[in-house]
Design an enzyme around this catalytic site. Structure first.
Site, mmCIF file in Angstrom:
data_model
loop_
_atom_site.group_PDB
_atom_site.id
_atom_site.type_symbol
_atom_site.label_atom_id
_atom_site.label_comp_id
_atom_site.label_asym_id
_atom_site.label_seq_id
_atom_site.Cartn_x
_atom_site.Cartn_y
_atom_site.Cartn_z
ATOM 1 N N ASP A 5 15.839 -9.864 -2.328
ATOM 2 C CA ASP A 5 15.288 -11.198 -2.578
ATOM 3 C C ASP A 5 16.299 -11.962 -3.424
ATOM 4 O OD1 ASP A 5 13.986 -13.379 -3.737
ATOM 5 O OD2 ASP A 5 12.030 -12.398 -3.724
ATOM 6 N N HIS A 21 16.659 -16.251 -6.999
ATOM 7 C CA HIS A 21 17.308 -16.824 -8.191
ATOM 8 C C HIS A 21 18.831 -16.769 -8.110
ATOM 9 C CE1 HIS A 21 13.526 -17.407 -10.322
ATOM 10 N NE2 HIS A 21 13.144 -16.333 -9.649
ATOM 11 N N HIS A 65 9.194 -9.215 -7.586
ATOM 12 C CA HIS A 65 8.272 -10.360 -7.683
ATOM 13 C C HIS A 65 6.919 -10.068 -7.029
ATOM 14 C CE1 HIS A 65 6.930 -14.555 -6.748
ATOM 15 N NE2 HIS A 65 7.375 -14.708 -7.980
ATOM 16 N N ASN A 110 13.055 -24.022 -12.779
ATOM 17 C CA ASN A 110 14.021 -23.289 -11.951
ATOM 18 C C ASN A 110 15.006 -24.229 -11.263
ATOM 19 O OD1 ASN A 110 12.776 -20.753 -12.417
ATOM 20 N ND2 ASN A 110 11.188 -21.250 -10.925
ATOM 21 N N LYS A 166 14.059 -23.372 -5.939
ATOM 22 C CA LYS A 166 14.664 -23.191 -7.265
ATOM 23 C C LYS A 166 15.968 -24.000 -7.301
ATOM 24 C CE LYS A 166 12.156 -18.894 -7.225
ATOM 25 N NZ LYS A 166 10.910 -19.366 -7.807
ATOM 26 N N SER A 170 13.877 -12.292 -11.754
ATOM 27 C CA SER A 170 13.290 -13.566 -12.170
ATOM 28 C C SER A 170 12.852 -13.580 -13.626
ATOM 29 C CB SER A 170 12.114 -13.921 -11.268
ATOM 30 O OG SER A 170 11.126 -12.916 -11.332
ATOM 31 N N GLU A 209 15.629 -7.426 -6.177
ATOM 32 C CA GLU A 209 16.057 -8.829 -6.298
ATOM 33 C C GLU A 209 17.519 -8.813 -6.709
ATOM 34 O OE1 GLU A 209 13.479 -11.186 -8.887
ATOM 35 O OE2 GLU A 209 11.759 -10.054 -8.167
HETATM 36 C C1 LIG Z 1 12.034 -13.494 -6.921
HETATM 37 C C2 LIG Z 1 11.106 -14.465 -6.269
HETATM 38 N N1 LIG Z 1 10.795 -14.295 -4.961
HETATM 39 C C3 LIG Z 1 9.965 -15.124 -4.323
HETATM 40 C C4 LIG Z 1 9.401 -16.199 -4.971
HETATM 41 C C5 LIG Z 1 8.438 -17.089 -4.240
HETATM 42 O O1 LIG Z 1 9.115 -18.226 -3.779
HETATM 43 P P1 LIG Z 1 8.323 -19.596 -3.580
HETATM 44 O O2 LIG Z 1 8.154 -20.180 -4.939
HETATM 45 O O3 LIG Z 1 9.196 -20.389 -2.669
HETATM 46 O O4 LIG Z 1 7.002 -19.282 -2.956
HETATM 47 C C6 LIG Z 1 9.703 -16.432 -6.312
HETATM 48 C C7 LIG Z 1 9.108 -17.605 -7.013
HETATM 49 O O5 LIG Z 1 8.683 -17.603 -8.115
HETATM 50 C C8 LIG Z 1 10.573 -15.544 -6.990
HETATM 51 O O6 LIG Z 1 10.871 -15.700 -8.285
#
Ligand SMILES: Cc1ncc(COP(=O)(O)O)c(C=O)c1O
Length: 375
Positions: free
Chosen positions: A191, A194, A121, A32, A225, A166, A162
């Site tokens: 969220d 990405h 996620h 990422n 990321k 992801s 999101e």
């Molecule tokens: C959409 C999304 N939200 C939250 C997270 C979690 O973030 P972190 O890796 O900082 O715990 C991820 C990580 O894979 C993600 O893809």
């Protein structure tokens, strides 16, 4: 064999056992690290300098932010993160997982319904599970289904999406979603894990790009990321920050981020501000990839215009075999198996980066083409 070992055996037999791979020096189409920050010498040195200059010197933060772990440094970074995203406030969490779990478990009171896109996620799903709210899903990126679910739901509603998904890499139509939410008196949480670093003039993400960051209830930005470091922040109104400081258990009952983590976040934001060129590179790499993709249009590509591209190869064994043939040519790509994605939607998840060259993409497509002819 105890019950846990039996579960492991079941996974092994189904070729689904998770193991920890070691880092690879193959061509990176899997991480990422979209802008290459994590491998940036400039960022590494900047962080080392910022950390060394910190006074008083302390390696650990020594406690929760509510006890001994707070600092003027942490507060000043939160102020500059909020300013960067043109948001009223920000609250830093040690990871995106903790941010989503803390945020949703704290907001999900009895009488509230979370209505989430079916592809959100796992960290948001776990936050919902820890809450007292009701939950409903709408079909992925399907605004009609969202509207339908909203109109059938009584009481307070919070919609969860999101901005860039992801796994599928497609984009939520945030402005339309916000309009639907406001018609149904629902709140919206986005969220941006990405999207930060990649979208927006200064990589602020989609919400700030559309100027809706103060119309949503909260935005979650993560730093592991494109930002190349580690941690996350929840952006929102001042009352939201105060509420989370009081009720978000993953914030309250966890040791605060260390000065090194905070210095890393600060430096990553400074680099992000200067990285318009890298973003432009990445966007033109995405365009190049999409033009190559159209030459292999007989394959089952998901329709994504972002740095996350997916080639559907149904079946766990088949997708693993495809990933292995890429590894054999020095290319690192992750096979995503079911149940991480629904059965039949197993895929190669291809992450594009500002540092991927045209030659690397050409090689990738020639290996995929050969693999497809042979299979
Ligand atoms: C959409 C999304 N939200 C939250 C997270 C979690 O973030 P972190 O890796 O900082 O715990 C991820 C990580 O894979 C993600 O893809």
């Amino acid at each position: 064999m105890n019950r846990y070992q039996q579960e492991l055996e079941k996974r092994k037999k189904a070729n689904l056992l998770r193991t920890l791979p070691t880092a690879s020096d193959q061509i990176d189409f899997y991480s990422n690290d979209y802008l290459g920050f994590s491998r940036s010498d400039q960022l590494y040195k900047k962080i080392a300098e910022a950390y060394t200059e910190r006074e008083p010197k302390r390696t650990g933060s020594t406690g929760s932010r509510l006890l001994s772990g707070n600092s003027i440094f942490a507060e000043s970074i939160e102020k500059s993160i909020a300013d960067y995203h043109r948001s009223d406030s920000s609250l830093v969490f040690s990871s995106g997982y903790n941010a989503n779990v803390g945020l949703l478990s704290a907001l999900g009171k009895r009488g509230i319904t979370f209505i989430s896109d079916e592809l959100i996620h796992a960290s948001m799903i776990d936050g919902i599970r820890l809450s007292h709210a009701e939950k409903l899903k709408f079909k992925h990126n399907d605004l009609e289904d969202l509207e339908n679910k909203l109109s059938k739901t009584e009481g307070e509603k919070i919609v969860l999406v999101e901005s860039v998904y992801s796994m599928d890499g497609d984009i939520a139509q945030l402005e339309s979603i916000l309009e639907i939410c406001s018609r149904h008196k629902a709140k919206l949480i986005v969220d941006e894990a990405h999207a930060i670093g990649v979208f927006g003039q200064h990589g602020e993400g989609m919400c700030a790009n559309y100027g809706i960051q103060n119309d949503v209830l909260a935005t979650v930005v993560t730093f592991g990321k494109a930002m190349g470091v580690h941690g996350a922040a929840v952006l929102g109104k001042k009352w939201l920050k105060e509420y989370l400081v009081n009720f978000a258990r993953s914030f309250i009952y966890s040791t605060a981020p260390s000065d090194h983590q905070l210095a890393s976040i600060k430096c990553a934001y400074e680099l992000n501000q200067e990285s318009t060129g890298l973003r432009t590179n990445l966007l033109s790499t995405i365009d190049y990839f999409i033009s190559k993709r159209s030459e292999l249009s007989n394959l089952n590509w998901l329709n994504s215009n972002t740095q996350i591209q997916s080639l559907i190869i149904p079946g766990n064994d088949q997708v693993i075999a495809a990933a292995n043939s890429l590894h054999g040519q020095g290319i690192n790509i992750l096979p995503i198996r079911s149940p991480s994605v629904p059965a039949g939607m197993e895929r190669l998840r291809i992450s594009l980066h500002s540092f991927n060259t045209r030659d690397e993409i050409d090689l990738l497509f020639s290996v995929i083409k050969k693999w497809n002819q042979k299979k």
